[in-house]
Design a protein around this motif. Structure first.
Motif, PDB file in Angstrom:
ATOM      1  N   TYR A  97       0.836  -1.204   0.000  1.00  0.00           N
ATOM      2  CA  TYR A  97       0.000   0.000   0.000  1.00  0.00           C
ATOM      3  C   TYR A  97       0.872   1.256   0.000  1.00  0.00           C
ATOM      4  O   TYR A  97       0.638   2.193  -0.749  1.00  0.00           O
ATOM      5  N   LEU A  98       1.925   1.209   0.862  1.00  0.00           N
ATOM      6  CA  LEU A  98       2.833   2.368   0.962  1.00  0.00           C
ATOM      7  C   LEU A  98       3.556   2.621  -0.348  1.00  0.00           C
ATOM      8  O   LEU A  98       3.719   3.756  -0.765  1.00  0.00           O
ATOM      9  N   SER A  99       3.982   1.519  -1.011  1.00  0.00           N
ATOM     10  CA  SER A  99       4.704   1.701  -2.274  1.00  0.00           C
ATOM     11  C   SER A  99       3.774   2.272  -3.340  1.00  0.00           C
ATOM     12  O   SER A  99       4.204   3.074  -4.174  1.00  0.00           O
ATOM     13  N   ILE A 100       2.495   1.877  -3.304  1.00  0.00           N
ATOM     14  CA  ILE A 100       1.532   2.435  -4.281  1.00  0.00           C
ATOM     15  C   ILE A 100       1.372   3.936  -4.038  1.00  0.00           C
ATOM     16  O   ILE A 100       1.380   4.739  -4.972  1.00  0.00           O
ATOM     17  N   GLU A 101       1.262   4.283  -2.737  1.00  0.00           N
ATOM     18  CA  GLU A 101       1.122   5.709  -2.381  1.00  0.00           C
ATOM     19  C   GLU A 101       2.328   6.513  -2.859  1.00  0.00           C
ATOM     20  O   GLU A 101       2.190   7.592  -3.405  1.00  0.00           O
ATOM     21  N   LYS A 102       3.527   5.934  -2.625  1.00  0.00           N
ATOM     22  CA  LYS A 102       4.781   6.605  -3.008  1.00  0.00           C
ATOM     23  C   LYS A 102       4.822   6.802  -4.526  1.00  0.00           C
ATOM     24  O   LYS A 102       5.215   7.861  -5.017  1.00  0.00           O
TER      25      LYS A 102
ATOM     26  N   ARG B   7      -2.821  15.294  -1.785  1.00  0.00           N
ATOM     27  CA  ARG B   7      -3.109  13.920  -1.424  1.00  0.00           C
ATOM     28  C   ARG B   7      -4.503  13.570  -1.933  1.00  0.00           C
ATOM     29  O   ARG B   7      -5.447  14.338  -1.730  1.00  0.00           O
ATOM     30  N   PRO B   8      -4.642  12.442  -2.608  1.00  0.00           N
ATOM     31  CA  PRO B   8      -5.952  12.139  -3.151  1.00  0.00           C
ATOM     32  C   PRO B   8      -6.989  11.915  -2.046  1.00  0.00           C
ATOM     33  O   PRO B   8      -6.647  11.470  -0.951  1.00  0.00           O
ATOM     34  N   VAL B   9      -8.235  12.233  -2.390  1.00  0.00           N
ATOM     35  CA  VAL B   9      -9.329  12.124  -1.420  1.00  0.00           C
ATOM     36  C   VAL B   9      -9.469  10.690  -0.930  1.00  0.00           C
ATOM     37  O   VAL B   9      -9.738  10.430   0.235  1.00  0.00           O
ATOM     38  N   LEU B  10      -9.216   9.723  -1.855  1.00  0.00           N
ATOM     39  CA  LEU B  10      -9.366   8.309  -1.488  1.00  0.00           C
ATOM     40  C   LEU B  10      -8.447   7.928  -0.339  1.00  0.00           C
ATOM     41  O   LEU B  10      -8.804   7.107   0.514  1.00  0.00           O
TER      42      LEU B  10
ATOM     43  N   TYR C  41      -7.530   9.794   2.167  1.00  0.00           N
ATOM     44  CA  TYR C  41      -8.145  10.246   3.417  1.00  0.00           C
ATOM     45  C   TYR C  41      -9.313   9.337   3.797  1.00  0.00           C
ATOM     46  O   TYR C  41      -9.527   9.037   4.962  1.00  0.00           O
ATOM     47  N   LEU C  42     -10.042   8.877   2.769  1.00  0.00           N
ATOM     48  CA  LEU C  42     -11.181   7.986   3.007  1.00  0.00           C
ATOM     49  C   LEU C  42     -10.694   6.687   3.636  1.00  0.00           C
ATOM     50  O   LEU C  42     -11.311   6.142   4.562  1.00  0.00           O
ATOM     51  N   ASN C  43      -9.544   6.195   3.134  1.00  0.00           N
ATOM     52  CA  ASN C  43      -8.968   4.973   3.686  1.00  0.00           C
ATOM     53  C   ASN C  43      -8.632   5.140   5.159  1.00  0.00           C
ATOM     54  O   ASN C  43      -8.918   4.267   5.978  1.00  0.00           O
ATOM     55  N   TYR C  44      -8.020   6.283   5.497  1.00  0.00           N
ATOM     56  CA  TYR C  44      -7.672   6.542   6.893  1.00  0.00           C
ATOM     57  C   TYR C  44      -8.919   6.576   7.763  1.00  0.00           C
ATOM     58  O   TYR C  44      -8.956   6.027   8.858  1.00  0.00           O
ATOM     59  N   PHE C  45      -9.963   7.214   7.258  1.00  0.00           N
ATOM     60  CA  PHE C  45     -11.200   7.361   8.015  1.00  0.00           C
ATOM     61  C   PHE C  45     -11.830   5.993   8.261  1.00  0.00           C
ATOM     62  O   PHE C  45     -12.222   5.657   9.384  1.00  0.00           O
ATOM     63  N   LEU C  46     -11.895   5.172   7.196  1.00  0.00           N
ATOM     64  CA  LEU C  46     -12.497   3.840   7.337  1.00  0.00           C
ATOM     65  C   LEU C  46     -11.701   2.977   8.304  1.00  0.00           C
ATOM     66  O   LEU C  46     -12.278   2.242   9.113  1.00  0.00           O
ATOM     67  N   SER C  47     -10.377   3.066   8.247  1.00  0.00           N
ATOM     68  CA  SER C  47      -9.528   2.294   9.173  1.00  0.00           C
ATOM     69  C   SER C  47      -9.826   2.687  10.609  1.00  0.00           C
ATOM     70  O   SER C  47      -9.954   1.823  11.481  1.00  0.00           O
TER      71      SER C  47
END
Lengths: 186, 159
Positions: free
Chosen positions: A4-9, B83-86, B88-94
């Protein structure tokens, strides 16, 4: 998680690359007219280059805040204009002296270089330099950038009609160069 | 139309600001008026001269700007920008999932406590029932349970 982190990077890197590509396109489009505009304002190459440099760096830093891509040009010119005017305030005395000095040399050169190939162009530049930046700015913006009267009005903070009349007045004043030119030829 | 008005139109035309419908009028006038034709030629020449005398951007300025950018972290990499909105959505859901798990664990613990308490109560009731039953079987044996409340015994009487 690592995946996931590598995709974000990777996304961030792609965004950064896109930003640089976009910036380069804007830079190539505006650099020359912008440098000429600032050069005509400050009348010296080094400060003009410094102002253009700082303005492009500011643009890069504030890319996200400029929502409308069409307004980037106007933003750049306004930023350069503000920097140029703050430079005027700082070095008012020096600039005035420089201009006077330049005018003296220019008048002397009139007699010496009568038959230069691009004499007319040089005379036009000298005539423009004799005008105050307030007088010539709208005209320079129009000729160097090709902005519309309305856009120039926004950059300079004046009415569109005033832009139109200032440009017209500069043109009328510039006609005087033909008298010099024709007189020199005789 | 006066020639001074034509001068204004020439200026607008050179600035690409003259309406298309007025262009024909302008050029018709220019073709018939030598002064205005001369004015047009001069203004056009001035424009051309200024554009042709524009200074070139030195390559040093290009490299100076791009060198400065190299040493800069792109604002897109900063956490607050781009930073894409998605994401932030991931962080919120987690965060929601973690909270739900904590809530479930608390609820399960409380449930276990209630079950233990219920079992204790049932055991007590069972003990009391046994005691009551034993007292009912020996109603005269009050000495064995002096502190207990005497159970009510309803005797059926036949007339």
């Amino acid at each position: 998680m690592l995946n996931y982190l590598s995709i974000e990077k990777e996304k961030e890197l792609t965004m950064q690359n896109n930003r640089i590509i976009e910036f380069t396109l804007i830079y190539n489009r505006h650099k020359k007219p912008l440098l000429n505009y600032v050069y005509n304002l400050v009348r010296s190459k080094m400060p003009a280059e410094d102002i253009v440099h700082n303005s492009f760096i500011k643009l890069y830093d504030n890319f996200e805040t400029i929502k409308n891509p069409e307004s980037i040009g106007a933003w750049l010119y306004t930023t350069c204009r503000n920097e140029a005017y703050s430079l005027f305030k700082k070095n008012k005395q020096i600039t005035e002296q420089d201009i006077e000095k330049y005018e003296d040399t220019a008048l002397g050169n009139n007699l010496m270089n009568d038959f230069e190939a691009d004499e007319l162009g040089r005379l036009i530049e000298e005539e423009l330099r004799k005008m105050s930046p307030e007088q010539s700015e709208a005209y320079i913006l129009k000729v160097t950038s090709g902005f519309k009267y309305s856009e120039i009005g926004k950059i300079m903070g004046i009415e569109e009609n005033l832009v139109r009349s200032r440009i017209f007045n500069v043109r009328q004043k510039l006609k005087i160069v033909f008298k010099y030119f024709e007189g020199n030829l005789k | 139309m006066s020639c001074s008005k034509i001068e204004t139109m020439i200026s607008s035309y050179l600035d690409n600001e003259l309406p298309k419908e007025e262009e024909a009028f302008l050029f018709t006038h220019i073709s018939s008026c030598p002064e205005c034709r001369e004015e047009f030629k001069k203004q056009n020449l001035i424009n051309h001269k200024i554009q042709s005398r524009q200074i070139e951007v030195p390559p040093e300025l290009d490299s100076r700007i791009f060198d400065t950018l190299k040493g800069r972290k792109s604002p897109a990499v900063l956490p607050s920008a781009g930073r894409p909105v998605l994401s932030y959505l991931n962080y919120f859901l987690s965060a929601v999932i973690v909270m739900l798990i904590i809530f479930s664990i608390v609820q399960l613990t409380q449930n276990a406590n209630y079950q233990t308490q219920l079992r204790n109560v049932e055991t007590q009731i069972e003990k009391q029932n046994k005691l009551i039953n034993s007292l009912i079987l020996n109603p005269n044996d009050e000495e064995k349970a002096p502190n207990l409340i005497k159970p009510i015994i309803i005797k059926s009487t036949r007339l």
